[in-house]
Scaffold this motif. Structure first.
Motif, PDB file in Angstrom:
ATOM      1  N   GLY A 104       9.800  14.501  -1.186  1.00 20.94           N
ATOM      2  CA  GLY A 104       9.486  13.662  -0.035  1.00 20.94           C
ATOM      3  C   GLY A 104       8.577  12.500  -0.385  1.00 20.94           C
ATOM      4  N   GLY A 105       7.613  12.735  -1.289  1.00 24.34           N
ATOM      5  CA  GLY A 105       6.706  11.668  -1.695  1.00 24.34           C
ATOM      6  C   GLY A 105       7.418  10.539  -2.400  1.00 24.34           C
ATOM      7  N   ILE A 106       8.380  10.873  -3.271  1.00 27.36           N
ATOM      8  CA  ILE A 106       9.115   9.840  -4.002  1.00 27.36           C
ATOM      9  C   ILE A 106      10.028   9.056  -3.063  1.00 27.36           C
ATOM     10  N   ILE A 107      10.659   9.757  -2.112  1.00 25.07           N
ATOM     11  CA  ILE A 107      11.489   9.047  -1.124  1.00 25.07           C
ATOM     12  C   ILE A 107      10.615   8.103  -0.293  1.00 25.07           C
ATOM     13  N   TYR A 108       9.474   8.597   0.147  1.00 25.12           N
ATOM     14  CA  TYR A 108       8.514   7.774   0.904  1.00 25.12           C
ATOM     15  C   TYR A 108       8.069   6.561   0.092  1.00 25.12           C
ATOM     16  N   GLU A 109       7.788   6.772  -1.179  1.00 27.88           N
ATOM     17  CA  GLU A 109       7.319   5.701  -2.063  1.00 27.88           C
ATOM     18  C   GLU A 109       8.337   4.582  -2.176  1.00 27.88           C
ATOM     19  N   PHE A 110       9.590   4.954  -2.448  1.00 26.20           N
ATOM     20  CA  PHE A 110      10.618   3.928  -2.655  1.00 26.20           C
ATOM     21  C   PHE A 110      10.939   3.186  -1.364  1.00 26.20           C
ATOM     22  N   VAL A 111      11.108   3.923  -0.279  1.00 28.64           N
ATOM     23  CA  VAL A 111      11.485   3.299   0.992  1.00 28.64           C
ATOM     24  C   VAL A 111      10.410   2.319   1.448  1.00 28.64           C
ATOM     25  N   ILE A 112       9.155   2.731   1.399  1.00 28.08           N
ATOM     26  CA  ILE A 112       8.060   1.865   1.833  1.00 28.08           C
ATOM     27  C   ILE A 112       7.989   0.607   0.969  1.00 28.08           C
ATOM     28  N   CYS A 113       7.967   0.791  -0.347  1.00 21.67           N
ATOM     29  CA  CYS A 113       7.757  -0.353  -1.242  1.00 21.67           C
ATOM     30  C   CYS A 113       8.963  -1.278  -1.304  1.00 21.67           C
ATOM     31  N   ALA A 114      10.175  -0.721  -1.200  1.00 16.76           N
ATOM     32  CA  ALA A 114      11.364  -1.575  -1.182  1.00 16.76           C
ATOM     33  C   ALA A 114      11.385  -2.433   0.076  1.00 16.76           C
ATOM     34  N   ALA A 115      11.052  -1.828   1.219  1.00 20.92           N
ATOM     35  CA  ALA A 115      11.032  -2.578   2.476  1.00 20.92           C
ATOM     36  C   ALA A 115       9.941  -3.644   2.463  1.00 20.92           C
ATOM     37  N   VAL A 116       8.754  -3.271   1.972  1.00 21.36           N
ATOM     38  CA  VAL A 116       7.639  -4.220   1.937  1.00 21.36           C
ATOM     39  C   VAL A 116       7.928  -5.376   0.986  1.00 21.36           C
ATOM     40  N   SER A 117       8.461  -5.087  -0.188  1.00 25.67           N
ATOM     41  CA  SER A 117       8.725  -6.152  -1.155  1.00 25.67           C
ATOM     42  C   SER A 117       9.761  -7.142  -0.631  1.00 25.67           C
ATOM     43  N   MET A 118      10.797  -6.645   0.059  1.00 27.38           N
ATOM     44  CA  MET A 118      11.806  -7.560   0.610  1.00 27.38           C
ATOM     45  C   MET A 118      11.247  -8.377   1.766  1.00 27.38           C
ATOM     46  N   GLY A 119      10.520  -7.709   2.672  1.00 28.00           N
ATOM     47  CA  GLY A 119       9.942  -8.442   3.791  1.00 28.00           C
ATOM     48  C   GLY A 119       8.834  -9.384   3.364  1.00 28.00           C
ATOM     49  N   MET A 120       8.025  -8.954   2.410  1.00 31.51           N
ATOM     50  CA  MET A 120       6.897  -9.754   1.954  1.00 31.51           C
ATOM     51  C   MET A 120       7.347 -10.992   1.181  1.00 31.51           C
ATOM     52  N   PHE A 121       8.532 -10.937   0.567  1.00 32.95           N
ATOM     53  CA  PHE A 121       9.035 -12.090  -0.183  1.00 32.95           C
ATOM     54  C   PHE A 121       9.102 -13.324   0.708  1.00 32.95           C
ATOM     55  N   PHE A 122       9.694 -13.171   1.875  1.00 34.42           N
ATOM     56  CA  PHE A 122       9.840 -14.309   2.782  1.00 34.42           C
ATOM     57  C   PHE A 122       8.504 -14.668   3.434  1.00 34.42           C
ATOM     58  N   PHE A 123       7.714 -13.664   3.777  1.00 37.13           N
ATOM     59  CA  PHE A 123       6.413 -13.921   4.393  1.00 37.13           C
ATOM     60  C   PHE A 123       5.484 -14.646   3.421  1.00 37.13           C
ATOM     61  N   LEU A 124       5.487 -14.224   2.158  1.00 38.79           N
ATOM     62  CA  LEU A 124       4.650 -14.862   1.146  1.00 38.79           C
ATOM     63  C   LEU A 124       5.128 -16.272   0.841  1.00 38.79           C
ATOM     64  N   PHE A 125       6.450 -16.447   0.711  1.00 36.08           N
ATOM     65  CA  PHE A 125       6.996 -17.780   0.445  1.00 36.08           C
ATOM     66  C   PHE A 125       6.596 -18.753   1.543  1.00 36.08           C
ATOM     67  N   TRP A 126       6.651 -18.297   2.781  1.00 37.10           N
ATOM     68  CA  TRP A 126       6.284 -19.136   3.924  1.00 37.10           C
ATOM     69  C   TRP A 126       4.817 -19.550   3.843  1.00 37.10           C
ATOM     70  N   ASN A 127       3.939 -18.601   3.555  1.00 42.63           N
ATOM     71  CA  ASN A 127       2.514 -18.900   3.491  1.00 42.63           C
ATOM     72  C   ASN A 127       2.169 -19.796   2.305  1.00 42.63           C
ATOM     73  N   LEU A 128       2.845 -19.619   1.175  1.00 45.48           N
ATOM     74  CA  LEU A 128       2.606 -20.494   0.024  1.00 45.48           C
ATOM     75  C   LEU A 128       3.087 -21.921   0.311  1.00 45.48           C
ATOM     76  N   PHE A 129       4.149 -22.046   1.071  1.00 45.33           N
ATOM     77  CA  PHE A 129       4.612 -23.374   1.487  1.00 45.33           C
ATOM     78  C   PHE A 129       3.541 -24.072   2.321  1.00 45.33           C
ATOM     79  N   LEU A 130       2.911 -23.328   3.234  1.00 43.46           N
ATOM     80  CA  LEU A 130       1.856 -23.912   4.059  1.00 43.46           C
ATOM     81  C   LEU A 130       0.658 -24.327   3.208  1.00 43.46           C
ATOM     82  N   VAL A 131       0.312 -23.503   2.208  1.00 41.59           N
ATOM     83  CA  VAL A 131      -0.785 -23.855   1.294  1.00 41.59           C
ATOM     84  C   VAL A 131      -0.447 -25.135   0.533  1.00 41.59           C
ATOM     85  N   ALA A 132       0.777 -25.229   0.035  1.00 36.58           N
ATOM     86  CA  ALA A 132       1.188 -26.384  -0.764  1.00 36.58           C
ATOM     87  C   ALA A 132       1.205 -27.670   0.041  1.00 36.58           C
TER      88      ALA A 132
END
Length: 314
Positions: free
Chosen positions: A203-231
């Protein structure tokens, strides 16, 4: 108003949940994911563990600094009564128009890049947004990304740098964990096979992958947006406000005078103390990779040079 009070109460609870999620992910990665491949005392084990701890320390440091650093509020400045009256009459800011330079709630003038936060109940210098979840709707992946990014504080001039660095390192760490946990995740979801040992929690490994895969995909666009504003030296509030102009163009009196070009915008945002004898790229790398407590330069409050003083109508 009831919603605002509710947010102030549950905010610390969500911060505690975010901290719990981060520490549990770190524990599972170090004691389940890495041992799945090899032991700690191999080159792979040491290098992956050190890289993860580097990202984790930076994530946690910038997360805490974002929470406990005041975003900054403008000092009181004396202006003539005639100008104050004119600003008070011109205090309505509609979409597609320049921002008002007078706050009706605080009853005082506002410098450029300053906006009133209804949750903090005060004006915030260079306000980007108030980091909360109550306004979010949409996919679970987006909500999960925002939950990990929750800091229960306003993002303004003093803590914006910490917030962006926090996003950078949570994205890096999530990508590393998601990639390395994929193979054990595949094995964990194969319920037809016997599981390895009790030390590797299915269960821990399933939790680990699901959380981090979802965060990395969602954070990619959120981070790109914020870096654009900084630039481009602008905030989320200003981008959405001025994007309603025809062709996205600002009026002459609302030009962004903080925009000094890509290189200077990035350097001034991340590097608070610059030395002439140090290469700019080295100062930038050090500012991003080394956790440091530093205050940004004094906010430019030369109101007149930033087109604050609008003409008095006669």
């Amino acid at each position: 108003m009831c919603a605002f009070h509710l947010i102030s109460i549950v905010g610390p609870v969500f911060v505690a949940i975010a901290i719990t999620m981060k520490t549990s992910i770190a524990y599972i990665f170090l004691f389940s994911i890495i041992p799945y491949y090899t032991n700690f005392f191999t080159f792979f084990g040491i290098s992956q563990s050190c890289f993860f701890l580097f990202a984790f320390v930076n994530t946690f440091f910038n997360f805490i600094m974002t929470i406990f650093t005041s975003p900054g509020e403008p000092p009181y400045v004396e202006f003539g009564e005639e100008l104050i009256d004119q600003l008070r009459k011109d205090c309505t800011s509609k979409p597609g128009e320049r921002f008002s330079r007078y706050c009706r709630i605080c009853s005082k003038p506002k410098p450029p890049h300053c906006h009133h936060c209804h949750l903090c109940n005060k004006c915030i210098l260079n306000m980007d947004h108030h980091c909360r979840n109550s306004h979010l709707k949409g996919s679970c992946k987006r909500c999960l990304t925002k939950s990990l990014a929750w800091v229960n504080n306003c993002i303004g001039y003093n803590n914006h740098r910490y917030f962006i660095l926090y996003l950078i390192y949570i994205f890096i760490g999530s990508c590393q964990v998601a990639i390395l946990s994929y193979l054990p995740f595949e094995k964990a979801i194969d319920f037809d096979e016997d599981w390895m040992t009790s030390s590797y929690s299915r269960g821990g490994i399933i939790y680990e992958f699901v959380i981090c895969a979802a965060v990395s995909m969602g954070m990619f666009f959120f981070l790109f947006w914020n870096l654009f504003l900084v630039a481009t030296a602008q905030t989320t509030i200003e981008f959405h406000h001025y994007s309603l102009f025809p062709h996205g163009e600002r009026p002459i009196e609302a030009k962004n005078e903080f925009d000094k070009g890509l290189k200077e915008n990035v350097l001034s945002f991340f590097v608070h103390k610059r030395h002439s004898e140090t290469k700019w790229w080295w100062s930038l790398i050090r500012a991003i990779t080394v956790p440091q407590i530093s205050s940004p330069p004094a906010f430019p409050l030369d109101w007149s040079s930033l087109n604050f003083q609008i003409p008095i109508k006669k």
